[in-house]
Structure formats: C-alpha cells, structure tokens
Design a protein around this motif. Structure first.
Motif, PDB file in Angstrom:
ATOM      1  N   THR A   1      -4.008  16.603  -5.935  1.00 46.58           N
ATOM      2  CA  THR A   1      -2.554  16.731  -5.861  1.00 46.58           C
ATOM      3  C   THR A   1      -2.074  16.585  -4.420  1.00 46.58           C
ATOM      4  OG1 THR A   1      -2.588  18.226  -7.767  1.00 46.58           O
ATOM      5  CG2 THR A   1      -0.602  18.227  -6.419  1.00 46.58           C
ATOM      6  N   ALA A   2      -2.837  17.143  -3.488  1.00 43.16           N
ATOM      7  CA  ALA A   2      -2.471  17.054  -2.077  1.00 43.16           C
ATOM      8  C   ALA A   2      -2.398  15.595  -1.621  1.00 43.16           C
ATOM      9  CB  ALA A   2      -3.468  17.828  -1.223  1.00 43.16           C
ATOM     10  N   ALA A   3      -3.362  14.794  -2.035  1.00 44.89           N
ATOM     11  CA  ALA A   3      -3.378  13.383  -1.644  1.00 44.89           C
ATOM     12  C   ALA A   3      -2.163  12.652  -2.205  1.00 44.89           C
ATOM     13  CB  ALA A   3      -4.665  12.728  -2.131  1.00 44.89           C
ATOM     14  N   LYS A   4      -1.846  12.940  -3.460  1.00 48.33           N
ATOM     15  CA  LYS A   4      -0.685  12.287  -4.101  1.00 48.33           C
ATOM     16  C   LYS A   4       0.617  12.750  -3.448  1.00 48.33           C
ATOM     17  CE  LYS A   4      -0.746  11.768  -8.568  1.00 48.33           C
ATOM     18  NZ  LYS A   4      -0.655  12.042 -10.038  1.00 48.33           N
ATOM     19  N   PHE A   5       0.710  14.054  -3.202  1.00 52.59           N
ATOM     20  CA  PHE A   5       1.947  14.595  -2.632  1.00 52.59           C
ATOM     21  C   PHE A   5       2.150  14.103  -1.208  1.00 52.59           C
ATOM     22  CE2 PHE A   5       4.367  18.316  -0.779  1.00 52.59           C
ATOM     23  CZ  PHE A   5       5.582  17.930  -1.324  1.00 52.59           C
ATOM     24  N   GLN A   6       1.057  13.957  -0.447  1.00 54.65           N
ATOM     25  CA  GLN A   6       1.198  13.447   0.919  1.00 54.65           C
ATOM     26  C   GLN A   6       1.763  12.031   0.920  1.00 54.65           C
ATOM     27  OE1 GLN A   6       0.635  15.252   3.890  1.00 54.65           O
ATOM     28  NE2 GLN A   6       1.873  13.517   4.575  1.00 54.65           N
ATOM     29  N   LYS A   7       1.356  11.241  -0.057  1.00 53.21           N
ATOM     30  CA  LYS A   7       1.909   9.879  -0.169  1.00 53.21           C
ATOM     31  C   LYS A   7       3.405   9.931  -0.460  1.00 53.21           C
ATOM     32  CE  LYS A   7      -2.373   7.614  -1.651  1.00 53.21           C
ATOM     33  NZ  LYS A   7      -3.065   6.919  -2.767  1.00 53.21           N
ATOM     34  N   MET A   8       3.818  10.895  -1.269  1.00 51.27           N
ATOM     35  CA  MET A   8       5.241  11.069  -1.557  1.00 51.27           C
ATOM     36  C   MET A   8       5.997  11.475  -0.299  1.00 51.27           C
ATOM     37  SD  MET A   8       6.966  13.645  -4.332  1.00 51.27           S
ATOM     38  CE  MET A   8       8.640  14.239  -4.096  1.00 51.27           C
ATOM     39  N   LEU A   9       5.414  12.408   0.478  1.00 49.27           N
ATOM     40  CA  LEU A   9       6.039  12.818   1.728  1.00 49.27           C
ATOM     41  C   LEU A   9       6.154  11.643   2.696  1.00 49.27           C
ATOM     42  CD1 LEU A   9       4.347  16.274   2.454  1.00 49.27           C
ATOM     43  CD2 LEU A   9       6.679  15.864   1.657  1.00 49.27           C
ATOM     44  N   ASP A  10       5.088  10.860   2.790  1.00 51.54           N
ATOM     45  CA  ASP A  10       5.104   9.696   3.677  1.00 51.54           C
ATOM     46  C   ASP A  10       6.219   8.726   3.285  1.00 51.54           C
ATOM     47  OD1 ASP A  10       2.979  10.726   5.069  1.00 51.54           O
ATOM     48  OD2 ASP A  10       1.474   9.362   4.221  1.00 51.54           O
ATOM     49  N   ALA A  11       6.336   8.473   1.974  1.00 52.08           N
ATOM     50  CA  ALA A  11       7.357   7.541   1.491  1.00 52.08           C
ATOM     51  C   ALA A  11       8.757   8.044   1.822  1.00 52.08           C
ATOM     52  CB  ALA A  11       7.210   7.339  -0.018  1.00 52.08           C
ATOM     53  N   LEU A  12       8.976   9.334   1.650  1.00 53.73           N
ATOM     54  CA  LEU A  12      10.286   9.902   1.959  1.00 53.73           C
ATOM     55  C   LEU A  12      10.568   9.844   3.458  1.00 53.73           C
ATOM     56  CD1 LEU A  12      10.245  13.012  -0.405  1.00 53.73           C
ATOM     57  CD2 LEU A  12      11.831  11.077  -0.559  1.00 53.73           C
ATOM     58  N   GLU A  13       9.593  10.200   4.273  1.00 55.45           N
ATOM     59  CA  GLU A  13       9.833  10.307   5.702  1.00 55.45           C
ATOM     60  C   GLU A  13       9.841   8.956   6.408  1.00 55.45           C
ATOM     61  OE1 GLU A  13       6.885  13.308   6.387  1.00 55.45           O
ATOM     62  OE2 GLU A  13       8.375  14.896   6.222  1.00 55.45           O
ATOM     63  N   GLU A  14       9.332   7.931   5.730  1.00 54.59           N
ATOM     64  CA  GLU A  14       9.450   6.575   6.274  1.00 54.59           C
ATOM     65  C   GLU A  14      10.864   6.027   6.074  1.00 54.59           C
ATOM     66  OE1 GLU A  14       6.402   4.305   4.410  1.00 54.59           O
ATOM     67  OE2 GLU A  14       4.783   5.258   5.538  1.00 54.59           O
ATOM     68  N   ASP A  15      11.627   6.654   5.189  1.00 56.33           N
ATOM     69  CA  ASP A  15      12.996   6.214   4.900  1.00 56.33           C
ATOM     70  C   ASP A  15      13.908   6.633   6.055  1.00 56.33           C
ATOM     71  OD1 ASP A  15      15.679   6.053   3.904  1.00 56.33           O
ATOM     72  OD2 ASP A  15      14.867   5.992   1.862  1.00 56.33           O
ATOM     73  N   ASP A  16      14.613   5.681   6.617  1.00 58.19           N
ATOM     74  CA  ASP A  16      15.471   5.968   7.765  1.00 58.19           C
ATOM     75  C   ASP A  16      16.588   6.946   7.434  1.00 58.19           C
ATOM     76  OD1 ASP A  16      14.005   4.305   9.389  1.00 58.19           O
ATOM     77  OD2 ASP A  16      15.301   2.562   9.085  1.00 58.19           O
ATOM     78  N   ASP A  17      16.979   7.037   6.162  1.00 61.06           N
ATOM     79  CA  ASP A  17      18.074   7.925   5.779  1.00 61.06           C
ATOM     80  C   ASP A  17      17.632   9.377   5.633  1.00 61.06           C
ATOM     81  OD1 ASP A  17      19.748   5.732   5.680  1.00 61.06           O
ATOM     82  OD2 ASP A  17      19.504   5.432   3.520  1.00 61.06           O
ATOM     83  N   VAL A  18      16.352   9.594   5.437  1.00 63.03           N
ATOM     84  CA  VAL A  18      15.841  10.949   5.205  1.00 63.03           C
ATOM     85  C   VAL A  18      15.663  11.664   6.541  1.00 63.03           C
ATOM     86  CG1 VAL A  18      13.899  12.318   4.352  1.00 63.03           C
ATOM     87  CG2 VAL A  18      14.715  10.342   3.036  1.00 63.03           C
TER      88      VAL A  18
END
Length: 246
Positions: free
Chosen positions: A214-231
């Motif tokens: 779950t940690a590996a999957k969730f980290q990918k979600m965090l990365d995707a969100l934080e790569e977004d310039d609007d976030v």
C-alpha cells in the motif's frame, strides 16, 4: 507533553518529493502572489504574507528570491486570479487525504486531482468527508542540535503561547492554534531559532498503518499529486512502514 508524532514519517516525504521536482519555490511563489493580492506587499502589516515568508525560509528559499517574488507580485496583483480549493478523498486502503489547490483553472485541477486518486486505488469524496479527522494547527519543526536545550526550548515555546511540544528522534515539534502561530514563531525567531518547517497545516488526529504494498501505491499517488503545478499541499493520515523508503 504529548505531541503529534511521526513528523519525519509523514511530512518529510512531501518536502523531499517537492524539492526533488524543483517545484517548491514556484508553489510558494504562488502563495506569495495571493497573499500580496489580498493584503499588500508589506510583510510587517500582512500577517498572511509573513507566514508564507516563514514557510519559504523553512524551505531554504533565498531572501533575495523571496523579495523578488513579493516585488513581482505587487506589480501584478491585479492579474493574479488564483482560486483556493480543497479536495478530500481516500487513498488506497482508506487513507484519508486532503489536497489544497491554488489554480486559475478549476476544471483542470479537479480533473487532475481526481485522476491521481482513481489511478492509484483511491477515490475523491465530498467536502468534509475526511477533514473531520484532521485539525488545523500551526506547526514548527526544529532540528535537534547540541546548541538547543530541550527544557529551555519547551518553556520558551509554551511561554510564547504554544499548545504542545514534542521531542522526536531527530526534531522538536511545536504546535500552536492557527491564530497563535505567527506570534509564537516570531518569539522563537527572536531567540535565533531556525525551522525545518513552519506553517499552518492540517494534522491528523490518528494515523492509519499501511503495509509495504500500500505504501508503494500511495507514494505514487502522492508523487502524481505533488507533480501537479496547481497542488500546493497534500495532507494524509498514513503511517508508512518503519524504515520504508519510496
């Protein structure tokens, strides 16, 4: 005193990812622009701008870069049209997630955030679906060094109006009510203290332990969100496995 523990576990990953992507100065620049638009460019009279500048310094943003951002923002205040939006939802395994967005295109941001949730096993929820699990607090994180006496720091923080003081393995964590954050921070700064983190944020009441998968999957979600310039910020209540690294 009891504190909100696991700072390194929860928060360092966000800062680490932002720094790696080279985006954090840009994100703070947007916060400066909005603060200047709403309250003017004078740091002494604009409390929100003062808080954002403290956040910038905690993230090692150079003083000249900060002042350039303020000057630029004061000249472009009329053209700043950022909207602050908060999205809530669940990550994989029911992790509570809050996403703060600063955007000039609400539809774009909503679509990108929703995509990040659904792609990695989560789902967006309605307003208020997870925010009740968090408290809005001011938080200052100070690195432990031989020069800092723990008892003195605790008394200094509490005398200045802090609600809580916690000592962890590598850091001290000082927690305040949102309205007291500025005055407590200024009192500590006046005593020469510097911060690894200094901002008003959403702190979870309890943590949800997750396994390696779950940690590996969730980290990918965090990365995707934080790569977004609007976030701007992502808050969550996940407790990563001990020693786990993305």
């Amino acid at each position: 005193m009891s504190g909100h523990s696991k700072w390194h576990n929860i928060q360092a990953k966000k800062s680490k990812v932002d720094a790696k992507r080279g985006k954090i100065f840009t994100k703070i620049g947007k916060e400066i622009a909005l603060a200047v638009k709403n309250g003017g460019p004078n740091i002494d009279t604009n409390a929100k701008l003062k808080d954002v500048v403290a956040k910038a310094k905690a993230n090692n943003m150079p003083q000249d870069t900060i002042m350039r951002a303020i000057k630029k923002s004061s000249g472009e205040a009329d053209s700043v049209n950022y909207e602050e939006i908060v999205y809530e939802g669940y990550g994989p395994s029911g992790i509570a997630v809050i996403v703060n967005v600063l955007t000039d295109n609400k539809n774009r941001s909503a679509g990108n955030v929703r995509h990040a949730f659904t792609k990695y096993g989560g789902n967006m929820g309605s307003t208020g679906c997870v925010s009740f699990m968090f408290q809005k607090k001011g938080q200052m994180v100070i690195e432990k060094t031989d020069d800092i006496d723990e008892d003195e720091l605790m008394m200094m923080a509490l005398d200045a109006g802090a609600e809580d003081f916690a000592s962890e393995e590598e850091v001290y964590i000082i927690t305040t009510a949102p309205e007291d954050f500025g005055s407590v921070r200024e009192a500590l700064e006046a005593n020469g203290l510097e911060f690894l983190e200094a901002e008003v944020k959403m702190i979870p009441d309890t943590l949800t332990a997750i396994d390696e998968e779950t940690a590996a999957k969730f980290q990918k979600m965090l990365d995707a969100l934080e790569e977004d310039d609007d976030v701007q910020d992502v808050y969550h209540n996940a407790e990563f496995p001990e020693g786990w690294e993305e």
